[in-house]
Scaffold this motif. Structure first.
Motif, PDB file in Angstrom:
ATOM      1  N   PHE A   1      32.807 -25.311 -57.008  1.00  0.00           N
ATOM      2  CA  PHE A   1      33.787 -26.359 -57.663  1.00  0.00           C
ATOM      3  C   PHE A   1      33.330 -27.445 -57.347  1.00  0.00           C
ATOM      4  CE2 PHE A   1      35.584 -22.207 -56.804  1.00  0.00           C
ATOM      5  CZ  PHE A   1      36.159 -21.959 -58.499  1.00  0.00           C
ATOM      6  N   GLY A   2      32.837 -28.276 -57.328  1.00  0.00           N
ATOM      7  CA  GLY A   2      32.157 -29.511 -57.134  1.00  0.00           C
ATOM      8  C   GLY A   2      32.444 -29.677 -55.660  1.00  0.00           C
ATOM      9  N   GLY A   3      30.899 -31.025 -55.389  1.00  0.00           N
ATOM     10  CA  GLY A   3      30.251 -30.656 -53.957  1.00  0.00           C
ATOM     11  C   GLY A   3      29.039 -30.886 -53.715  1.00  0.00           C
ATOM     12  N   HIS A   4      28.425 -30.111 -53.099  1.00  0.00           N
ATOM     13  CA  HIS A   4      26.480 -30.945 -53.425  1.00  0.00           C
ATOM     14  C   HIS A   4      26.232 -30.677 -54.181  1.00  0.00           C
ATOM     15  CE1 HIS A   4      26.534 -31.436 -49.151  1.00  0.00           C
ATOM     16  NE2 HIS A   4      27.130 -30.517 -48.687  1.00  0.00           N
ATOM     17  N   LEU A   5      25.271 -31.930 -54.721  1.00  0.00           N
ATOM     18  CA  LEU A   5      24.390 -31.503 -55.816  1.00  0.00           C
ATOM     19  C   LEU A   5      22.788 -31.229 -55.139  1.00  0.00           C
ATOM     20  CD1 LEU A   5      23.084 -32.464 -58.910  1.00  0.00           C
ATOM     21  CD2 LEU A   5      22.633 -34.723 -58.075  1.00  0.00           C
ATOM     22  N   ARG A   6      22.788 -29.938 -56.038  1.00  0.00           N
ATOM     23  CA  ARG A   6      21.677 -28.521 -55.884  1.00  0.00           C
ATOM     24  C   ARG A   6      20.589 -28.886 -55.922  1.00  0.00           C
ATOM     25  NH1 ARG A   6      23.870 -26.356 -50.727  1.00  0.00           N
ATOM     26  NH2 ARG A   6      25.825 -26.917 -50.865  1.00  0.00           N
ATOM     27  N   LEU A   7      19.327 -28.450 -55.691  1.00  0.00           N
ATOM     28  CA  LEU A   7      17.957 -28.404 -56.461  1.00  0.00           C
ATOM     29  C   LEU A   7      17.992 -26.601 -56.569  1.00  0.00           C
ATOM     30  CD1 LEU A   7      16.115 -31.040 -56.505  1.00  0.00           C
ATOM     31  CD2 LEU A   7      16.725 -30.134 -57.966  1.00  0.00           C
ATOM     32  N   LEU A   8      17.600 -26.188 -57.129  1.00  0.00           N
ATOM     33  CA  LEU A   8      17.351 -25.001 -57.277  1.00  0.00           C
ATOM     34  C   LEU A   8      15.294 -24.260 -57.500  1.00  0.00           C
ATOM     35  CD1 LEU A   8      17.897 -21.634 -57.343  1.00  0.00           C
ATOM     36  CD2 LEU A   8      18.682 -22.071 -59.728  1.00  0.00           C
TER      37      LEU A   8
ATOM     38  N   SER B   1      30.601 -36.398 -52.830  1.00  0.00           N
ATOM     39  CA  SER B   1      31.495 -34.801 -53.121  1.00  0.00           C
ATOM     40  C   SER B   1      31.059 -35.444 -55.041  1.00  0.00           C
ATOM     41  CB  SER B   1      32.840 -34.467 -53.282  1.00  0.00           C
ATOM     42  OG  SER B   1      32.952 -33.645 -54.686  1.00  0.00           O
ATOM     43  N   PHE B   2      29.917 -33.955 -55.966  1.00  0.00           N
ATOM     44  CA  PHE B   2      29.574 -33.692 -57.437  1.00  0.00           C
ATOM     45  C   PHE B   2      30.513 -33.478 -58.123  1.00  0.00           C
ATOM     46  CE2 PHE B   2      26.200 -36.145 -55.034  1.00  0.00           C
ATOM     47  CZ  PHE B   2      25.618 -37.184 -56.040  1.00  0.00           C
ATOM     48  N   ALA B   3      31.278 -33.108 -59.247  1.00  0.00           N
ATOM     49  CA  ALA B   3      31.745 -33.100 -60.223  1.00  0.00           C
ATOM     50  C   ALA B   3      31.584 -31.811 -60.791  1.00  0.00           C
ATOM     51  CB  ALA B   3      32.529 -33.975 -60.615  1.00  0.00           C
ATOM     52  N   PRO B   4      31.208 -30.733 -61.414  1.00  0.00           N
ATOM     53  CA  PRO B   4      30.783 -29.076 -61.822  1.00  0.00           C
ATOM     54  C   PRO B   4      30.804 -30.014 -62.938  1.00  0.00           C
ATOM     55  CG  PRO B   4      32.853 -28.612 -61.454  1.00  0.00           C
ATOM     56  CD  PRO B   4      33.406 -30.298 -60.941  1.00  0.00           C
TER      57      PRO B   4
END
Length: 128
Positions: free
Chosen positions: A55-62, A78-81
């Motif tokens: 719901f938005g928050g961190h930008l992540r790498l997978l 906080s990053f938007a989805p």
């Protein structure tokens, strides 16, 4: 869904109440792992997938090989989805913060550079 650069894998969202990212590999099947998140985007090299919290928050790498994740963004942003956009060389991302700002993110260390002239745009792309 978002295809890998080589076309052999697809990252997709599976929703059973909460959205989870999985990777499907042709001829193999779906990954055994799931990661909570939204809007996955493959790096141009195919070694990582950028995504945001559900719901938005961190930008992540997978890491698509084992499902391990790394937080790329600072806690203060906080990053938007919305879909992060990779640079053609895979060194940078452009992602939208929940306050509407677009930010350039250096993948190596998460350093952020605001891009104020892009605020009025809904989507952006890198152009070579």
């Amino acid at each position: 869904p978002t295809p890998s650069p080589d076309g052999r894998r697809v990252a997709y969202i599976r929703g059973n109440g909460a959205a989870s990212i999985r990777v499907y590999e042709l001829g193999v099947g779906a990954s055994a792992w799931m990661v909570s998140g939204q809007v996955p985007r493959w790096s141009p090299v195919g070694d990582r997938i950028a995504y945001t919290d559900e719901f938005g928050g961190h930008l992540r790498l997978l890491d698509p090989s084992d499902g391990s994740t790394t937080v790329l963004s600072a806690d203060s942003v906080s990053f938007a989805p919305s879909h992060p956009v990779w640079s053609p060389d895979g060194l940078y991302l452009i992602a939208r913060a929940t306050d509407g700002r677009w930010l350039l993110v250096r993948v190596s260390d998460g350093a952020l550079v605001p891009l104020p002239t892009l605020k009025r745009y809904r989507e952006v792309v890198f152009k070579q």
